[in-house]
Design an enzyme around this catalytic site. Structure first.
Site, PDB file in Angstrom:
ATOM      1  N   TYR A 119       0.821  -1.209   0.000  1.00  0.00           N
ATOM      2  CA  TYR A 119       0.000   0.000   0.000  1.00  0.00           C
ATOM      3  C   TYR A 119       0.858   1.263   0.000  1.00  0.00           C
ATOM      4  O   TYR A 119       1.868   1.329   0.694  1.00  0.00           O
ATOM      5  CB  TYR A 119      -0.906   0.035   1.245  1.00  0.00           C
ATOM      6  N   TRP A 121       1.174   5.641  -1.797  1.00  0.00           N
ATOM      7  CA  TRP A 121       0.868   6.595  -2.857  1.00  0.00           C
ATOM      8  C   TRP A 121       1.921   6.650  -3.957  1.00  0.00           C
ATOM      9  O   TRP A 121       1.665   7.205  -5.017  1.00  0.00           O
ATOM     10  CB  TRP A 121       0.674   7.986  -2.254  1.00  0.00           C
TER      11      TRP A 121
END
Ligand SMILES: Nc1nc2c(c(=O)[nH]1)N[C@H]1C(S)=C(S)[C@@H](COP(=O)(O)OP(=O)(O)OC[C@H]3O[C@@H](n4cnc5c(=O)[nH]c(N)nc54)[C@H](O)[C@@H]3O)O[C@H]1N2
Ligand SMILES: Nc1nc2c(c(=O)[nH]1)N[C@H]1C(S)=C(S)[C@@H](COP(=O)(O)OP(=O)(O)OC[C@H]3O[C@@H](n4cnc5c(=O)[nH]c(N)nc54)[C@H](O)[C@@H]3O)O[C@H]1N2
Ligand SMILES: [Mo]
Length: 776
Positions: A119, A121
């Site tokens: 996980y 960005w």
């Protein structure tokens, strides 16, 4: 971009590029990087100013590294992760070691022993998007991986909303837009606000930051803004907002107090509730106290919320009959029982009867990120295929420590009883769990249990420091890509301006060479170079433009351009608008086809912490004598999460090298704390230092410390070392929102504070580990 501006940039040697914090252009001049925001951006984001200092910062990783204990003893559980030193190795050796280890796990325990959720960005750019790269690699070369579902952003609403409203994207992205706010809304009631610092950011990039202007236009025509929350800065000055300084995690009670008032005074929209919702009668009995003897009226809500009863009543009267929009920020659901305010926000909006009207209704998450409240592009974006995952198993994303600490144990999620898998190898590229996860001391323990942790990073984050194999990757501006975001019209040729740092390589090239060691190079690369991939990914967008009869130049022309403006769809209010117009013909994708104030499905799961309708489950995150303050650990203004925390813009906002916490002067006085002091924040889970700024713009009893300062343990050999830099996740608790969604609860916790008078320990978070420095 305007032709003149484009010519100006080109003449100055500025090259177009993009980032999550905005489209920009950059150039190298006299060995220095300079950046310029996109010329058409009315309100550029200062975060791009982290690039110039970050690009060649010593915190970058210069070459592959292997942890000494892993190199000498081989894979296996090891408490020394994060405490050991690193040995620099060649790319050949690093990839041989890693290829061998992936084979050992894949062929021994199977791909279900690999956790590749990864996980995070990562960076903007449709091809080098690290999650797409790692997932494709694990699918193609390892037979798959255990993945994670949902996000840290909206872990609880992503599970709840399909049950009660139907389409998550329909609610967040195709609903109330900034254009509608500017033109139609009469009152905006924003729980958690719509801070400009947050809407400055969008995954994939944004060419125009429109939020400030839209609020200014709305306020200028008389639209009222009301902010509910602990921090005044959560709405900009331009909104001319009234601030209701409520107790954190009390929003459900406040909303109930408002709806109770509406019902008592006959101000609720009964016709709307009858036609468009199910379950109102059940909920109404609960609200009025018929089921539990406690009416949820304003007098009940007042002590729970810290908002006087007469203010709650007045607010309800102000909302009734107006084009009202209820905004609920993501932050409200990033807390224990985070499902409740999201559900209750819908009920409040339904009781006001404005859902589906322009500028009215329920604008969940509007203002949290710059991809809400905008128009969608009318052509598809370049998309890199991830292949097929041969492993079906997954975890809700924020349950990572639980998974690693409790293999084989069961847990509840969305009506199912599931079992945590036994993971041997964790592979991360493009995320920073030592930024995003809660209770970092527990996370360290969790990571000590596995055989191998592999991390691709551009800089020495705490995650990289806890890894066994660290592979240095390039940063944007060092590679070519295509920048795009489905809610922004600009398609950007992201051209590089500088060579990769040290021996850093693109994630793609790393995975291609690793795939070769696993016999899967061709399957991973399909024989394409990076440039050939960009051309390949660009083609569907070009073809869609051509099909619409629009100019559709080939890749070479696009690549030399300053970006293309793509056509966009109408701002039509999405499926909530059509549902309002035709509820029978255009039902919502919920079990009943309507807004579910009572959900049979959720009720059937039988979870005590998420019953069948919005419920006040008692206060959470409640201060006590040992931890008398509520800590708000929200998003940082000067960076995206932990990214480029070592950059100049982020660094300039720190004080004496520490992250800045904000507290009320009257709270500070009780502890002899003055503005600018260094404080120690602590609770049973851990402790960190921070610098203090005093402000009256925070509710008393609340301390705010944003996320993103890199975890910096004073003595890593301790089990609960002091973080000397100010990472609030040493303090937050690692529990799910509820058995329904198991979302992240990192936004709030409780702490004690004291002045720190000792010798100030140095910040070492941005210094490479010893061996790395020597090897440069
Ligand atoms: N206490 C608390 N915790 C929170 C939150 C909160 O409100 N409170 N908010 C949560 C939320 S909403 C989120 S979304 C998460 C965010 O958590 P993350 O998304 O994990 O945080 P980032 O700092 O963006 O991490 C991205 C990492 O990817 C690296 N990176 C960038 N580009 C590349 C690349 O091209 N390749 C590779 N391999 N790496 C790259 C960066 O250097 C960085 O370390 O945090 C969550 N954590
Ligand atoms: N500059 C910058 N912008 C970002 C990010 C970043 O890291 N940096 N991260 C992006 C990401 S990934 C996401 S998901 C979004 C996150 O969007 P959000 O989660 O909405 O953002 P936060 O800043 O964490 O929280 C917003 C505000 O909610 C308030 N708040 C906290 N708890 C409560 C509560 O119980 N009740 C009420 N009424 N208010 C409360 C706090 O004062 C806080 O400032 O932001 C995005 N934007
Ligand atoms: Mo997020």
């Amino acid at each position: 971009m305007d032709q003149d501006d484009a010519r100006r940039d080109a003449a100055d040697g500025f090259i177009p590029h993009s980032s999550h914090w905005g489209v920009f252009s950059a150039r190298m001049k006299d060995g220095r990087v300079e950046v310029r925001p996109h010329a058409a951006d009315p309100d550029p984001n200062g975060i791009i100013e982290n690039f110039p200092t970050a690009l060649r910062h010593r915190a970058r990783i210069a070459q592959p590294m292997v942890r000494r204990g892993w190199l000498e003893n081989g894979p296996g559980p090891d408490k020394r992760r994060g405490r050991d030193d690193f040995v620099p190795v060649s790319w050949e050796k690093a990839l041989d070691l890693l290829g061998g280890e992936l084979k050992r796990v894949r062929d021994g325990a199977g791909p279900g022993a690999i956790f590749g959720g990864s996980y995070g960005w990562a960076s903007a750019g449709r091809f080098h998007h690290a999650q797409s790269q790692i997932h494709r690699f694990l699918n193609v070369a390892c037979g798959g991986y255990v993945k994670s579902v949902n996000s840290y952003s909206s872990g609880s609403s992503q599970v709840l909303i399909p049950h009660i409203i139907g389409d998550y994207e329909g609610l967040t992205k195709r609903n109330v837009s900034w254009e509608q706010i500017a033109e139609h809304s009469e009152i905006v009631l924003a729980f958690g606000g719509m801070a400009l610092k947050n809407s400055m950011v969008a995954g994939g990039g944004v060419s125009r930051h429109v939020e400030r202007g839209a609020m200014e236009r709305a306020a200028g025509r008389g639209c009222e803004f009301v902010l509910v929350g602990p921090l005044k800065a959560d709405l900009p000055d331009e909104a001319k907002a009234e601030w209701v300084a409520s107790i954190p995690a009390s929003d459900t009670a406040l909303m109930m107090g408002i709806v109770h008032t509406l019902v008592s005074e006959g101000l609720h929209d009964r016709a709307f509730l009858d036609r468009y919702t199910v379950g109102w009668p059940v909920f109404e009995r609960y609200l009025m106290g018929k089921t539990d003897g406690q009416p949820k009226d304003a007098a009940w809500a007042a002590p729970l919320t810290g908002v006087p009863a007469d203010e709650i009543v007045a607010l309800a009267r102000r909302l009734a009959g107006k084009r009202a929009v209820i905004v609920v920020s993501h932050s409200l659901q990033r807390a224990e029982h985070g499902e409740q305010p999201v559900w209750m926000g819908m009920v409040l909006a339904a009781a006001l009867g404005q859902i589906g009207l322009p500028g009215g209704g329920y604008a969940y998450a509007l203002g949290a990120i710059a991809y809400y409240g905008r128009r969608f592009n009318a052509v598809p974006l370049p998309t890199f295929s991830q292949g097929r995952n041969g492993v079906a198993d997954y975890i809700p994303v924020a349950r990572i420590s639980d998974m690693l600490l409790k293999p084989g144990e069961s847990y509840r999620y969305n009506g199912q009883t599931r079992t945590y898998p036994a993971i041997k190898l964790v592979y991360w590229a493009g995320g920073n769990p030592f930024h995003h996860h809660q209770d970092l001391n527990r996370l360290r323990e969790a990571f000590s249990r596995i055989d191998t942790l592999v991390v691709h990073e551009l800089a020495w984050t705490a995650t990289a420091r806890h890894a066994d194999i660290v592979l240095p990757c390039t940063m944007t501006l060092e590679r070519e890509d295509i920048g795009a975001n489905s809610n922004d019209p600009l398609l950007v040729p992201m051209r590089p301006i500088v060579e990769p740092y040290g021996q850093a390589r693109d994630d793609y090239d790393i995975f291609a060479d690793l795939a070769e060691r696993l016999g899967a190079r061709e399957a991973f690369t399909e024989g394409r170079s990076t440039r050939q991939w960009l051309e390949h990914l660009y083609e569907p967008t070009r073809a869609a433009l051509a099909a619409k009869g629009l100019p559709a130049p080939g890749f070479a022309a696009f690549w030399e351009s300053d970006g293309y403006e793509l056509p966009q769809q109408e701002d039509d209010g999405g499926n909530l608008r059509t549902f309002r117009q035709d509820p029978e013909g255009k039902p919502l994708p919920t079990p009943s086809g309507k807004l579910e104030i009572f959900s049979e499905t959720i009720a059937s799961f039988g979870e005590a912490d998420c019953p069948g309708h919005p419920t006040w489950l008692g206060p959470v995150h409640v201060p006590d004598a040992a931890a008398p303050y509520v800590l708000v650990a929200n998003q940082p203004r000067t960076r995206l999460h932990s990214q480029l925390d070592f950059g100049g813009h982020s660094d300039a906002a720190k004080h004496r090298g520490r992250e800045v916490a904000r507290m009320h002067p009257q709270d500070a006085a009780r502890h002899g704390i003055a503005d600018g002091d260094i404080v120690r924040l602590f609770n049973e889970r851990g402790a960190c230092l921070a610098a203090v700024r005093l402000t009256e713009d925070i509710r008393q009893g609340v301390i705010q410390l944003p996320t993103g300062a890199w975890y910096d343990p004073a003595d890593p050999s301790e089990d609960k070392p002091l973080c000397v830099h100010g990472n609030p996740n040493v303090l937050t608790k690692d529990v799910g929102t509820s058995a329904l969604a198991q979302g992240c609860t990192g936004q709030l916790t409780t702490v004690q504070v004291e002045r720190f008078d000792g010798n100030l320990p140095p910040i070492l978070a941005f210094e490479p580990p010893g061996a790395a420095m020597a090897a440069e």
